[in-house]
Write a protein that holds these residues in place. Structure first.
Motif, PDB file in Angstrom:
ATOM      1  N   LEU A 224     -45.722  38.283  55.782  1.00  8.93           N
ATOM      2  CA  LEU A 224     -45.159  39.096  56.862  1.00  8.93           C
ATOM      3  C   LEU A 224     -43.841  39.760  56.491  1.00  8.93           C
ATOM      4  O   LEU A 224     -43.254  40.486  57.296  1.00  8.93           O
ATOM      5  CB  LEU A 224     -44.977  38.239  58.113  1.00  8.93           C
ATOM      6  CG  LEU A 224     -46.270  37.689  58.737  1.00  8.93           C
ATOM      7  CD1 LEU A 224     -45.954  36.792  59.929  1.00  8.93           C
ATOM      8  CD2 LEU A 224     -47.194  38.828  59.172  1.00  8.93           C
ATOM      9  N   GLY A 225     -43.354  39.519  55.252  1.00  9.78           N
ATOM     10  CA  GLY A 225     -42.185  40.245  54.783  1.00  9.78           C
ATOM     11  C   GLY A 225     -40.895  39.428  54.740  1.00  9.78           C
ATOM     12  O   GLY A 225     -40.846  38.259  55.106  1.00  9.78           O
ATOM     13  N   LYS A 226     -39.837  40.110  54.262  1.00  9.62           N
ATOM     14  CA  LYS A 226     -38.496  39.538  54.135  1.00  9.62           C
ATOM     15  C   LYS A 226     -37.527  40.446  54.879  1.00  9.62           C
ATOM     16  O   LYS A 226     -37.405  41.638  54.553  1.00  9.62           O
ATOM     17  CB  LYS A 226     -38.091  39.439  52.656  1.00  9.62           C
ATOM     18  CG  LYS A 226     -38.966  38.523  51.832  1.00  9.62           C
ATOM     19  CD  LYS A 226     -38.890  38.823  50.337  1.00  9.62           C
ATOM     20  CE  LYS A 226     -37.527  38.619  49.751  1.00  9.62           C
ATOM     21  NZ  LYS A 226     -37.560  38.789  48.260  1.00  9.62           N
ATOM     22  N   TYR A 227     -36.826  39.889  55.853  1.00 13.75           N
ATOM     23  CA  TYR A 227     -35.927  40.683  56.694  1.00 13.75           C
ATOM     24  C   TYR A 227     -34.556  40.014  56.776  1.00 13.75           C
ATOM     25  O   TYR A 227     -34.437  38.786  56.673  1.00 13.75           O
ATOM     26  CB  TYR A 227     -36.516  40.864  58.088  1.00 13.75           C
ATOM     27  CG  TYR A 227     -37.829  41.614  58.082  1.00 13.75           C
ATOM     28  CD1 TYR A 227     -37.857  43.002  58.170  1.00 13.75           C
ATOM     29  CD2 TYR A 227     -39.034  40.929  57.963  1.00 13.75           C
ATOM     30  CE1 TYR A 227     -39.059  43.697  58.151  1.00 13.75           C
ATOM     31  CE2 TYR A 227     -40.250  41.611  57.943  1.00 13.75           C
ATOM     32  CZ  TYR A 227     -40.248  42.994  58.035  1.00 13.75           C
ATOM     33  OH  TYR A 227     -41.442  43.680  58.008  1.00 13.75           O
ATOM     34  N   SER A 228     -33.531  40.837  57.012  1.00 11.95           N
ATOM     35  CA  SER A 228     -32.165  40.307  57.036  1.00 11.95           C
ATOM     36  C   SER A 228     -31.299  41.084  58.019  1.00 11.95           C
ATOM     37  O   SER A 228     -31.659  42.186  58.459  1.00 11.95           O
ATOM     38  CB  SER A 228     -31.549  40.376  55.636  1.00 11.95           C
ATOM     39  OG  SER A 228     -31.546  41.708  55.159  1.00 11.95           O
ATOM     40  N   ILE A 229     -30.155  40.486  58.343  1.00  8.27           N
ATOM     41  CA  ILE A 229     -29.154  41.146  59.192  1.00  8.27           C
ATOM     42  C   ILE A 229     -27.774  40.928  58.570  1.00  8.27           C
ATOM     43  O   ILE A 229     -27.628  40.223  57.579  1.00  8.27           O
ATOM     44  CB  ILE A 229     -29.163  40.603  60.639  1.00  8.27           C
ATOM     45  CG1 ILE A 229     -28.941  39.084  60.634  1.00  8.27           C
ATOM     46  CG2 ILE A 229     -30.457  40.987  61.353  1.00  8.27           C
ATOM     47  CD1 ILE A 229     -28.748  38.483  62.022  1.00  8.27           C
ATOM     48  N   LEU A 230     -26.762  41.532  59.176  1.00 13.26           N
ATOM     49  CA  LEU A 230     -25.386  41.386  58.724  1.00 13.26           C
ATOM     50  C   LEU A 230     -24.670  40.297  59.513  1.00 13.26           C
ATOM     51  O   LEU A 230     -24.983  40.054  60.679  1.00 13.26           O
ATOM     52  CB  LEU A 230     -24.633  42.707  58.890  1.00 13.26           C
ATOM     53  CG  LEU A 230     -25.144  43.900  58.090  1.00 13.26           C
ATOM     54  CD1 LEU A 230     -24.405  45.166  58.522  1.00 13.26           C
ATOM     55  CD2 LEU A 230     -24.992  43.674  56.589  1.00 13.26           C
ATOM     56  N   GLY A 231     -23.691  39.660  58.856  1.00 20.88           N
ATOM     57  CA  GLY A 231     -22.806  38.720  59.536  1.00 20.88           C
ATOM     58  C   GLY A 231     -21.400  39.278  59.589  1.00 20.88           C
ATOM     59  O   GLY A 231     -21.112  40.350  59.036  1.00 20.88           O
ATOM     60  N   ASN A 232     -20.495  38.553  60.217  1.00 18.97           N
ATOM     61  CA  ASN A 232     -19.138  39.061  60.402  1.00 18.97           C
ATOM     62  C   ASN A 232     -18.418  39.318  59.072  1.00 18.97           C
ATOM     63  O   ASN A 232     -17.645  40.279  58.944  1.00 18.97           O
ATOM     64  CB  ASN A 232     -18.318  38.089  61.258  1.00 18.97           C
ATOM     65  CG  ASN A 232     -18.324  36.665  60.733  1.00 18.97           C
ATOM     66  OD1 ASN A 232     -19.378  36.061  60.580  1.00 18.97           O
ATOM     67  ND2 ASN A 232     -17.155  36.118  60.468  1.00 18.97           N
ATOM     68  N   HIS A 233     -18.670  38.509  58.057  1.00 18.94           N
ATOM     69  CA  HIS A 233     -17.993  38.701  56.768  1.00 18.94           C
ATOM     70  C   HIS A 233     -18.492  39.934  56.025  1.00 18.94           C
ATOM     71  O   HIS A 233     -17.792  40.441  55.136  1.00 18.94           O
ATOM     72  CB  HIS A 233     -18.182  37.467  55.882  1.00 18.94           C
ATOM     73  CG  HIS A 233     -17.237  36.362  56.221  1.00 18.94           C
ATOM     74  ND1 HIS A 233     -16.018  36.192  55.610  1.00 18.94           N
ATOM     75  CD2 HIS A 233     -17.336  35.362  57.139  1.00 18.94           C
ATOM     76  CE1 HIS A 233     -15.405  35.140  56.123  1.00 18.94           C
ATOM     77  NE2 HIS A 233     -16.182  34.613  57.047  1.00 18.94           N
ATOM     78  N   ASP A 234     -19.669  40.409  56.357  1.00 19.61           N
ATOM     79  CA  ASP A 234     -20.257  41.534  55.637  1.00 19.61           C
ATOM     80  C   ASP A 234     -19.582  42.866  55.952  1.00 19.61           C
ATOM     81  O   ASP A 234     -19.848  43.865  55.282  1.00 19.61           O
ATOM     82  CB  ASP A 234     -21.761  41.632  55.944  1.00 19.61           C
ATOM     83  CG  ASP A 234     -22.514  40.405  55.466  1.00 19.61           C
ATOM     84  OD1 ASP A 234     -22.164  39.901  54.385  1.00 19.61           O
ATOM     85  OD2 ASP A 234     -23.430  39.943  56.167  1.00 19.61           O
TER      86      ASP A 234
END
Length: 409
Positions: A224-234
């Motif tokens: 089903l894939g690889k997904y990501s988001i940003l965090g505060n440090h990014d």
């Protein structure tokens, strides 16, 4: 003047610690070595903190200093507390005795040797724990499994597995590549249907990830894939940039990292995940935190999502769920977060007990929480930040299995 008060406090703590050592040994060389080492450590730590340069940000050097300060002064503070309490009791006892026998020479009762031994024994506990956390604990990866049941999960998604990792903080890693490779292999062994990363890939700079691109590119590509988001440090906000152009370029470089390691970065958007004739919705928002910025836009991320859709939300900071998501009129079945690291310090007996000071700041800080059929899972983090170790709260790889509730005939 600001640094004078902490310095006085440190000197008082050092004085009491020396008193404890002095009661258990009279060897002049041992006492001299203790004094020299303690003074050198204190000057080095104070100098390092006073000269911290936000223009360089957090480095492995600053992590080392923080770890050294904690491992040096938390045990000594405990020694101070025990002996200070003893001093209060000695003072009270001396006052009473002065009224009883009026012997001025015995007004100050000698410090009790066994109290110093108790104080040093107590201090040995955090010393050994912090030392373990900095050498072994920070890479003691744990796979934590969770099974969740939903009435409205599409039939085809029954048994679907999700592996979640969070808070890589690649800028904190030392040069022990084998430990990180081991963790990547451990993630691959789970062979889940979906791989999700919930933010903070670096501490500040995109270049922190450069030595690790090939390692994390080795993460498998699930069905089903690889997904990501940003965090505060990014977002690079914990750094004094020379110009807005440099800050913006670093941010663009950080976003580009996700593509380099074959993750689809979700910036206030959603994707439909399909199995057979059914689908569920994966929603990814930018960082939304009570204390660290509100860039996440849930409405923008779900413009084409129907209220009845089964939804999984990735949102880095669990305060987003606490303040907004769990109360949203659209039903978000499962939210995946990170951010807290469990403070990298606490006590946890799986299934029975967990405690960390971070729970007094975040209501949802590690593991699974539920409200009215809406779940949030807070990952304890893959990497580490500030304190270069982990005590009691280990680095985590989460595996969640989605199950459809079976109706009773």
């Amino acid at each position: 003047m600001k640094g004078l008060i902490p310095l006085i406090i440190l000197l008082i703590v050092e004085f009491y610690s020396f008193q404890a050592i002095k009661t258990i040994t009279k060897n002049k060389w041992a006492l001299m070595i203790y004094l020299v080492v303690s003074l050198a450590l204190m000057l080095f730590i104070v100098y390092s903190f006073m000269n911290f340069d936000r223009g360089k940000g957090q480095t492995r050097g600053t992590l080392f200093v923080i770890g050294l300060a904690l491992i040096t002064y938390i045990p000594k503070i405990l020694v101070f507390l025990v002996l200070f309490i003893e001093d209060i009791s000695r003072l009270v006892e001396a006052c009473v005795m002065s009224f009883v026998d009026n012997d001025r020479e015995q007004f100050f009762i000698p410090r009790r040797r066994f109290v110093s031994q108790i104080a040093l024994g107590i201090a040995a506990i955090p010393f050994s724990s912090l030392l373990y956390g900095m050498t072994i604990g920070k890479y003691n990866f744990k796979v934590i499994r969770q099974q969740l049941f939903f009435d409205d999960l599409p039939e085809e998604f029954d048994g679907t597995t999700i592996t979640q990792i969070s808070d890589i903080h690649s800028g904190s890693f030392d040069e022990d590549t084998d430990k990180i490779k081991y963790a990547v292999d451990l993630i691959n062994e789970q062979n889940s249907d979906l791989l999700l990363f919930t933010g903070d890939i670096v501490n500040t700079h995109a270049k922190e990830m450069d030595p690790w691109i090939d390692t994390f590119k080795g993460l498998y590509n699930p069905k089903l894939g690889k997904y990501s988001i940003l965090g505060n440090h990014d977002y690079g906000t914990y750094f004094d940039w020379g110009s807005e152009k440099d800050e913006n370029q670093n941010f663009e470089n950080i976003k580009a990292i996700h593509e380099k390691i074959d993750f689809k970065l979700m910036l206030n958007e959603n994707v439909k995940l399909k199995k057979g004739a059914s689908e569920i919705v994966l929603v990814g928002v930018e960082n939304w935190g009570r204390k660290f910025g509100k860039k996440g836009d849930l409405k923008k991320a779900t413009t084409d999502v129907k209220p009845e859709d089964f939804k999984i939300l990735m949102s880095h900071d669990p305060s987003h769920w606490d303040e907004v998501v769990q109360h949203d009129e659209d039903h978000y079945h499962l939210t995946l977060s990170g951010h807290t690291h469990g403070l990298q310090f606490g006590i946890e007996i799986p299934g029975f007990f967990k405690w960390s000071p971070v729970q007094y700041i975040y209501k949802q800080w590690a593991g699974l929480y539920e409200n009215a059929g809406r779940y949030i899972y807070v990952n304890r983090g893959f990497g580490f930040h500030a304190y270069p170790g982990r005590v009691g709260i280990m680095p985590e790889i989460t595996v969640i299995e989605l199950k459809k509730t079976k109706k009773v005939a």
